[in-house]
Design a protein around this motif. Sequence first.
Motif, PDB file in Angstrom:
ATOM      1  N   LEU A 139      27.178 116.328  22.251  1.00  0.00           N
ATOM      2  CA  LEU A 139      26.504 117.406  21.539  1.00  0.00           C
ATOM      3  C   LEU A 139      25.153 116.941  21.014  1.00  0.00           C
ATOM      4  O   LEU A 139      25.001 115.786  20.603  1.00  0.00           O
ATOM      5  N   ASP A 140      24.190 117.852  21.005  1.00  0.00           N
ATOM      6  CA  ASP A 140      22.861 117.557  20.451  1.00  0.00           C
ATOM      7  C   ASP A 140      22.706 118.090  19.035  1.00  0.00           C
ATOM      8  O   ASP A 140      22.074 117.457  18.191  1.00  0.00           O
ATOM      9  N   TYR A 141      23.277 119.274  18.768  1.00  0.00           N
ATOM     10  CA  TYR A 141      23.123 119.933  17.478  1.00  0.00           C
ATOM     11  C   TYR A 141      24.457 120.497  16.997  1.00  0.00           C
ATOM     12  O   TYR A 141      25.283 120.943  17.802  1.00  0.00           O
ATOM     13  N   VAL A 142      24.624 120.521  15.681  1.00  0.00           N
ATOM     14  CA  VAL A 142      25.701 121.267  15.041  1.00  0.00           C
ATOM     15  C   VAL A 142      25.058 122.305  14.127  1.00  0.00           C
ATOM     16  O   VAL A 142      24.216 121.961  13.287  1.00  0.00           O
ATOM     17  N   HIS A 188      30.205 119.653   5.904  1.00  0.00           N
ATOM     18  CA  HIS A 188      30.015 119.968   7.321  1.00  0.00           C
ATOM     19  C   HIS A 188      28.707 119.391   7.865  1.00  0.00           C
ATOM     20  O   HIS A 188      28.646 118.967   9.023  1.00  0.00           O
ATOM     21  N   ILE A 189      27.663 119.370   7.043  1.00  0.00           N
ATOM     22  CA  ILE A 189      26.418 118.725   7.467  1.00  0.00           C
ATOM     23  C   ILE A 189      26.656 117.235   7.689  1.00  0.00           C
ATOM     24  O   ILE A 189      26.243 116.673   8.712  1.00  0.00           O
ATOM     25  N   ALA A 190      27.322 116.607   6.732  1.00  0.00           N
ATOM     26  CA  ALA A 190      27.592 115.170   6.846  1.00  0.00           C
ATOM     27  C   ALA A 190      28.419 114.865   8.093  1.00  0.00           C
ATOM     28  O   ALA A 190      28.149 113.892   8.814  1.00  0.00           O
ATOM     29  N   ALA A 191      29.418 115.712   8.382  1.00  0.00           N
ATOM     30  CA  ALA A 191      30.237 115.507   9.581  1.00  0.00           C
ATOM     31  C   ALA A 191      29.385 115.623  10.836  1.00  0.00           C
ATOM     32  O   ALA A 191      29.534 114.822  11.780  1.00  0.00           O
ATOM     33  N   GLY A 192      28.492 116.610  10.886  1.00  0.00           N
ATOM     34  CA  GLY A 192      27.630 116.776  12.050  1.00  0.00           C
ATOM     35  C   GLY A 192      26.711 115.593  12.264  1.00  0.00           C
ATOM     36  O   GLY A 192      26.531 115.120  13.389  1.00  0.00           O
ATOM     37  N   LEU A 193      26.111 115.097  11.183  1.00  0.00           N
ATOM     38  CA  LEU A 193      25.237 113.922  11.292  1.00  0.00           C
ATOM     39  C   LEU A 193      26.012 112.718  11.811  1.00  0.00           C
ATOM     40  O   LEU A 193      25.520 111.955  12.657  1.00  0.00           O
ATOM     41  N   ARG A 194      27.239 112.525  11.314  1.00  0.00           N
ATOM     42  CA  ARG A 194      28.040 111.368  11.710  1.00  0.00           C
ATOM     43  C   ARG A 194      28.608 111.507  13.112  1.00  0.00           C
ATOM     44  O   ARG A 194      29.065 110.523  13.698  1.00  0.00           O
ATOM     45  N   LEU A 195      28.561 112.729  13.656  1.00  0.00           N
ATOM     46  CA  LEU A 195      28.906 112.926  15.060  1.00  0.00           C
ATOM     47  C   LEU A 195      27.744 112.546  15.975  1.00  0.00           C
ATOM     48  O   LEU A 195      27.857 112.609  17.197  1.00  0.00           O
TER      49      LEU A 195
END
Length: 316
Positions: free
Chosen positions: A72-75, A87-94
């Motif tokens: 994935l490129d973006y969340v 949810h932002i933190a999870a996306g960054l850590r993905l």
Amino acid sequence: MKKFALIGAAGYIAPRHMRAIKDTGNVLVSAYDINDSVGVIDSISPDSEFFTEFERFQEHAYRLKRQSATALDYVAVCSPNYLHHAHIAAGLRLGCDVICEKPLVPNREVLDELAQIEKETGKRVYNILQLRHHQAILDLKAKVAEEQREEKYEVELTYITSRGKWYMESWKGDPRKSFGVATNIGVHFYDMLHFVFGKLQRNVVHYADNYKAAGFLEYEKARVRWFLSIDANDLPDSVKGKKPTYRSITVNGKEMEFSEGFTDLHTVSYQEILAGRGYGIEDARHCVETVEYIRSAPVVSAAPGEGHPVLARLSI
């Protein structure tokens, strides 16, 4: 073609993000929401995976991450306000850049935490500040810059967006989750005022309850009397029964009604983000700090010339 995931797919604003992803030539790979009323996906991104448990959504994203061709490129985050940080933190850590709805987070402390996670992951957070792309607002900003007045503009901001009884039964009616009406429906207006009129110098609250709020803001270039409401009874007589929403800015007595022109602003926001011109944490800081103060500020009587006209109808 960039690959997107979306958190909060059953929310009101999620379809605008789905369409923005599609209209910018990208693809929604997966979506998540605890609720399964997400049939809108069929008409926009029918091939998207969908999960109702965050753990399964996250594990799917980790599997995709193993290969650059599928990662994935973006969340995109469209979840309730109080979940944005997690949810932002999870996306960054993905390993993804994150595009989040307003309000980004509730206070400056959490903004600083997200800035730290950006440094740790090397990824970016972008906030949807759509009014910065509204043509009427851009025209006003250009006019203010061109005129270079010594006297401050006298401004009245009115935003009334009718909400039914469901609102108070949902997370939006719980100030622990929405952070209150001024934050939930007003944060991007405070960003717009800063965008047009400069730094905030004074912040006073004249009225606040679960349905409406009013106050006074003084910026470098403007004195602003503001009123926000979710109560349909506050709509002007000229609008009642015709439209559920009324947005208006009066600048030095001249009204600039800007209820129209909102349809495609999420797509424009995505275009700017994908082009490297998105608004990040520091761009959002001013409005986050503004609403953080409004939530805790004492309610005081309006000084002469600082009260919004609607205050006369409200019992304090």
